[in-house]
Design a protein around this motif. Structure first.
Motif, PDB file in Angstrom:
ATOM      1  N   LEU A  15     -10.847  18.223 -25.334  1.00 20.08           N
ATOM      2  CA  LEU A  15     -11.858  17.773 -26.286  1.00 20.08           C
ATOM      3  C   LEU A  15     -11.552  16.397 -26.870  1.00 20.08           C
ATOM      4  CD1 LEU A  15     -12.443  21.078 -28.277  1.00 20.08           C
ATOM      5  CD2 LEU A  15     -13.969  20.040 -26.613  1.00 20.08           C
ATOM      6  N   VAL A  16     -10.290  16.108 -27.110  1.00 18.97           N
ATOM      7  CA  VAL A  16      -9.908  14.917 -27.852  1.00 18.97           C
ATOM      8  C   VAL A  16      -9.552  13.725 -26.966  1.00 18.97           C
ATOM      9  CG1 VAL A  16      -8.230  14.005 -29.515  1.00 18.97           C
ATOM     10  CG2 VAL A  16      -9.098  16.322 -29.786  1.00 18.97           C
ATOM     11  N   LEU A  17      -8.779  13.959 -25.920  1.00 17.11           N
ATOM     12  CA  LEU A  17      -8.273  12.856 -25.107  1.00 17.11           C
ATOM     13  C   LEU A  17      -9.238  12.502 -23.982  1.00 17.11           C
ATOM     14  CD1 LEU A  17      -4.536  13.925 -24.852  1.00 17.11           C
ATOM     15  CD2 LEU A  17      -5.543  12.251 -26.378  1.00 17.11           C
ATOM     16  N   PRO A  18      -9.258  11.234 -23.580  1.00 20.29           N
ATOM     17  CA  PRO A  18     -10.164  10.813 -22.499  1.00 20.29           C
ATOM     18  C   PRO A  18      -9.711  11.337 -21.139  1.00 20.29           C
ATOM     19  CG  PRO A  18      -8.740   9.004 -23.127  1.00 20.29           C
ATOM     20  CD  PRO A  18      -8.470  10.123 -24.099  1.00 20.29           C
ATOM     21  N   SER A  19     -10.669  11.506 -20.245  1.00 20.74           N
ATOM     22  CA  SER A  19     -10.377  11.939 -18.880  1.00 20.74           C
ATOM     23  C   SER A  19     -10.356  10.710 -17.976  1.00 20.74           C
ATOM     24  CB  SER A  19     -11.438  12.923 -18.394  1.00 20.74           C
ATOM     25  OG  SER A  19     -11.211  13.242 -17.055  1.00 20.74           O
ATOM     26  N   TYR A  20      -9.160  10.333 -17.558  1.00 22.96           N
ATOM     27  CA  TYR A  20      -9.032   9.142 -16.731  1.00 22.96           C
ATOM     28  C   TYR A  20      -9.431   9.403 -15.283  1.00 22.96           C
ATOM     29  CZ  TYR A  20      -6.720   7.025 -20.700  1.00 22.96           C
ATOM     30  OH  TYR A  20      -6.452   6.537 -21.945  1.00 22.96           O
ATOM     31  N   THR A  21      -9.402  10.641 -14.845  1.00 18.35           N
ATOM     32  CA  THR A  21      -9.819  10.921 -13.476  1.00 18.35           C
ATOM     33  C   THR A  21     -11.339  10.780 -13.342  1.00 18.35           C
ATOM     34  OG1 THR A  21      -9.811  13.280 -13.970  1.00 18.35           O
ATOM     35  CG2 THR A  21      -7.868  12.383 -12.910  1.00 18.35           C
ATOM     36  N   LYS A  22     -12.064  11.153 -14.383  1.00 19.52           N
ATOM     37  CA  LYS A  22     -13.519  10.982 -14.342  1.00 19.52           C
ATOM     38  C   LYS A  22     -13.909   9.515 -14.459  1.00 19.52           C
ATOM     39  CE  LYS A  22     -14.775  15.499 -16.119  1.00 19.52           C
ATOM     40  NZ  LYS A  22     -15.357  16.254 -17.232  1.00 19.52           N
ATOM     41  N   GLN A  23     -13.053   8.720 -15.106  1.00 15.39           N
ATOM     42  CA  GLN A  23     -13.317   7.292 -15.243  1.00 15.39           C
ATOM     43  C   GLN A  23     -12.844   6.507 -14.019  1.00 15.39           C
ATOM     44  OE1 GLN A  23     -11.466   5.953 -18.850  1.00 15.39           O
ATOM     45  NE2 GLN A  23     -12.708   7.264 -20.143  1.00 15.39           N
ATOM     46  N   ARG A  24     -12.232   7.216 -13.053  1.00 16.45           N
ATOM     47  CA  ARG A  24     -11.720   6.612 -11.819  1.00 16.45           C
ATOM     48  C   ARG A  24     -10.706   5.510 -12.125  1.00 16.45           C
ATOM     49  NH1 ARG A  24     -13.113   9.088  -7.308  1.00 16.45           N
ATOM     50  NH2 ARG A  24     -14.535   7.760  -6.215  1.00 16.45           N
ATOM     51  N   LEU A  25      -9.783   5.789 -13.039  1.00 14.23           N
ATOM     52  CA  LEU A  25      -8.751   4.834 -13.431  1.00 14.23           C
ATOM     53  C   LEU A  25      -7.727   4.683 -12.311  1.00 14.23           C
ATOM     54  CD1 LEU A  25      -7.393   3.135 -15.718  1.00 14.23           C
ATOM     55  CD2 LEU A  25      -6.084   5.188 -16.241  1.00 14.23           C
ATOM     56  N   ASP A  26      -7.437   3.448 -11.962  1.00 12.38           N
ATOM     57  CA  ASP A  26      -6.389   3.165 -10.982  1.00 12.38           C
ATOM     58  C   ASP A  26      -5.058   3.220 -11.715  1.00 12.38           C
ATOM     59  OD1 ASP A  26      -4.882   2.388  -8.848  1.00 12.38           O
ATOM     60  OD2 ASP A  26      -5.628   0.321  -8.809  1.00 12.38           O
ATOM     61  N   LEU A  27      -4.205   4.180 -11.376  1.00  9.42           N
ATOM     62  CA  LEU A  27      -2.952   4.373 -12.100  1.00  9.42           C
ATOM     63  C   LEU A  27      -1.999   3.192 -11.949  1.00  9.42           C
ATOM     64  CD1 LEU A  27      -2.232   8.154 -11.536  1.00  9.42           C
ATOM     65  CD2 LEU A  27      -3.144   7.032 -13.554  1.00  9.42           C
ATOM     66  N   SER A  28      -2.124   2.416 -10.899  1.00  8.74           N
ATOM     67  CA  SER A  28      -1.257   1.250 -10.744  1.00  8.74           C
ATOM     68  C   SER A  28      -1.635   0.136 -11.722  1.00  8.74           C
ATOM     69  CB  SER A  28      -1.309   0.726  -9.316  1.00  8.74           C
ATOM     70  OG  SER A  28      -2.608   0.263  -9.004  1.00  8.74           O
ATOM     71  N   LYS A  29      -2.846   0.184 -12.256  1.00  9.31           N
ATOM     72  CA  LYS A  29      -3.304  -0.831 -13.210  1.00  9.31           C
ATOM     73  C   LYS A  29      -3.419  -0.273 -14.626  1.00  9.31           C
ATOM     74  CE  LYS A  29      -5.882  -3.231  -9.640  1.00  9.31           C
ATOM     75  NZ  LYS A  29      -7.185  -3.635  -9.164  1.00  9.31           N
ATOM     76  N   ALA A  30      -2.959   0.932 -14.857  1.00 14.73           N
ATOM     77  CA  ALA A  30      -3.072   1.568 -16.168  1.00 14.73           C
ATOM     78  C   ALA A  30      -2.061   0.983 -17.147  1.00 14.73           C
ATOM     79  CB  ALA A  30      -2.845   3.070 -16.040  1.00 14.73           C
ATOM     80  N   THR A  31      -2.437   0.972 -18.418  1.00 13.21           N
ATOM     81  CA  THR A  31      -1.524   0.510 -19.463  1.00 13.21           C
ATOM     82  C   THR A  31      -0.506   1.608 -19.754  1.00 13.21           C
ATOM     83  OG1 THR A  31      -2.879   1.361 -21.262  1.00 13.21           O
ATOM     84  CG2 THR A  31      -3.358  -0.877 -20.502  1.00 13.21           C
ATOM     85  N   LYS A  32       0.497   1.255 -20.545  1.00  7.86           N
ATOM     86  CA  LYS A  32       1.538   2.228 -20.882  1.00  7.86           C
ATOM     87  C   LYS A  32       0.957   3.385 -21.701  1.00  7.86           C
ATOM     88  CE  LYS A  32       5.391  -0.933 -20.740  1.00  7.86           C
ATOM     89  NZ  LYS A  32       6.482  -0.406 -19.985  1.00  7.86           N
ATOM     90  N   LEU A  33       0.014   3.090 -22.575  1.00  5.26           N
ATOM     91  CA  LEU A  33      -0.620   4.143 -23.373  1.00  5.26           C
ATOM     92  C   LEU A  33      -1.421   5.084 -22.479  1.00  5.26           C
ATOM     93  CD1 LEU A  33      -1.292   5.392 -26.124  1.00  5.26           C
ATOM     94  CD2 LEU A  33      -3.233   3.826 -26.235  1.00  5.26           C
TER      95      LEU A  33
END
Length: 50
Positions: A15-33
């Motif tokens: 409920l609280v945290l964002p879903s990075y898989t649905k946003q198609r986030l590239d983990l190699s370009k993700a920030t430390k947070l």
């Protein structure tokens, strides 16, 4: 009791945290947070399942 706690925590995370898989986030370009949030969600999910 440990499993029930992690199942509850997984629902709160969903409920609280964002879903990075649905946003198609590239983990190699993700920030430390973003990586920390992804790791936390992975840790909680793993413990909720086992």
């Amino acid at each position: 009791m440990k499993k029930a706690f992690f199942k509850f925590l997984a629902k709160v995370n969903k409920l609280v945290l964002p879903s990075y898989t649905k946003q198609r986030l590239d983990l190699s370009k993700a920030t430390k947070l973003q990586m920390a949030i992804f790791g936390w969600k992975l840790f909680v999910t793993k413990n909720a399942i086992n």
